[in-house]
Design a protein around this motif. Sequence first.
Motif, mmCIF file in Angstrom:
data_model
loop_
_atom_site.group_PDB
_atom_site.id
_atom_site.type_symbol
_atom_site.label_atom_id
_atom_site.label_comp_id
_atom_site.label_asym_id
_atom_site.label_seq_id
_atom_site.Cartn_x
_atom_site.Cartn_y
_atom_site.Cartn_z
ATOM 1 N N HIS A 107 0.828 -1.214 0.000
ATOM 2 C CA HIS A 107 0.000 0.000 0.000
ATOM 3 C C HIS A 107 0.864 1.266 0.000
ATOM 4 C CE1 HIS A 107 -2.936 -3.003 0.846
ATOM 5 N NE2 HIS A 107 -2.499 -3.214 2.066
ATOM 6 N N ASP A 108 2.081 1.130 -0.526
ATOM 7 C CA ASP A 108 2.991 2.267 -0.696
ATOM 8 C C ASP A 108 3.300 2.384 -2.178
ATOM 9 O OD1 ASP A 108 4.970 4.153 -0.795
ATOM 10 O OD2 ASP A 108 6.379 3.083 0.495
ATOM 11 N N ALA A 109 2.719 3.381 -2.828
ATOM 12 C CA ALA A 109 2.904 3.558 -4.273
ATOM 13 C C ALA A 109 3.841 4.718 -4.581
ATOM 14 C CB ALA A 109 1.553 3.774 -4.946
ATOM 15 N N SER A 110 4.678 5.100 -3.626
ATOM 16 C CA SER A 110 5.550 6.261 -3.815
ATOM 17 C C SER A 110 6.568 6.048 -4.920
ATOM 18 C CB SER A 110 6.264 6.604 -2.499
ATOM 19 O OG SER A 110 7.046 5.520 -2.046
ATOM 20 N N LYS A 111 6.911 4.799 -5.218
ATOM 21 C CA LYS A 111 7.890 4.513 -6.267
ATOM 22 C C LYS A 111 7.233 4.034 -7.562
ATOM 23 C CE LYS A 111 11.548 5.375 -3.729
ATOM 24 N NZ LYS A 111 12.439 6.516 -4.020
ATOM 25 N N VAL A 112 5.921 4.034 -7.608
ATOM 26 C CA VAL A 112 5.196 3.596 -8.805
ATOM 27 C C VAL A 112 5.068 4.778 -9.762
ATOM 28 C CG1 VAL A 112 3.024 2.690 -9.696
ATOM 29 C CG2 VAL A 112 3.949 1.829 -7.535
ATOM 30 N N ARG A 113 5.459 4.582 -11.017
ATOM 31 C CA ARG A 113 5.380 5.646 -12.013
ATOM 32 C C ARG A 113 4.247 5.350 -12.981
ATOM 33 N NH1 ARG A 113 8.225 10.437 -11.758
ATOM 34 N NH2 ARG A 113 8.605 10.404 -13.995
ATOM 35 N N LEU A 114 3.174 6.133 -12.904
ATOM 36 C CA LEU A 114 2.029 5.989 -13.790
ATOM 37 C C LEU A 114 1.828 7.282 -14.561
ATOM 38 C CD1 LEU A 114 -0.559 4.307 -11.377
ATOM 39 C CD2 LEU A 114 0.988 3.177 -12.973
#
Length: 375
Positions: A280-287
Amino acid sequence: MSTDFELDDAQLAAELAARAGDLLLDLRDRELGTDPLPKDDARALSRRGDADANGLLLAMLADHRPGDAVLSEESVDDPARLGAARVWIIDPLDGSREFGLPGRPDWAVHVALWERDAGITAAAVAQPALGRVYRSDTCSAAFTDHARPRILVSDSRPPEFAAPLAERIGGDLQPMGSAGAKAMAVLRGDADAYVHAGGQWEWDSAAPVGVALAAGLHCSRVDGTELRYNEAHPYLPDLLICRPDLAPALLSGIADLTGAAADSPRVAMVREYLGSLLSHDASKVRLAADCFRVENGRRTGESGPEIVRELETGAQYLPLTAIRELTFTEFGTDVVARFLLDMSVGDETSTVALTEHFAVPGAEIAAVTAIIEPA
């Protein structure tokens, strides 16, 4: 618009990092007390810091170096940078998690200049909570004779091989936030090495590596190859920064302890997305801003920010407990992930089979299409 070039590149990098650091320190002092903030409030504070510092850095670069390109964690990637002779690679707030925690000094601002055929030619790392700015034109490394080598690793995602590597060389692991904070600790002689594997971007390491190399430290990928910047896919998942005399033993140990082939940049980006389903940590997800998600023919996400918000706070993701039997197939600019997904509600656990198709035309995931079936 000013075209004042009184500051050379290294001086400008230091000024940028210092100014952004002052902004972040003022924001933190105003909003963060001695008690921890609720998780959502801490995350909101960090994102505000990222956005405000990014705005300041972009404005200053437009003023002082209007002809240069920029690659920033907090801005949409512009493919035009690939044809540019000079690209500033910036991380307005490295260690955003630590920034939102009282008493944590291990966060930083990264500013680096990449030049074609020369690599990183100027860099600065600011550690505002320590009142320090390290710059590539004035720094030098201090080497401390520790009885047991101190190896710094991420306090949230240390490499799987870190513990056996430390044992192999008779060293000790020490967790710390922020890539810049860890690299500068090695530069100061507080530690002997910084090892990372499992996910980073160019802005995470460009400035720390630029400063560390200028100071005389060893910097490479964990397989010993060169760290390359301003690549089409700015995902750069691992690095080793250490005293030069330790590099042979560390590289040999890592080679012996790891055998799997490294992920390609696209697969690594998809793996980061899948990891966020559980963390539940999307800080490194690039969308991409216009990214969409489709599940069994039904739209479940209409934009990148909406999907990120759902990954971090959506109730539908809370029961997810494990991803198993994960495989990837990459073809062209697309990645297909196949896996089993476990979900638990109370004492009941169920499993579904997923096939997820990711369109990754550039440095961001553009679309996710999922087929969900009974396992």
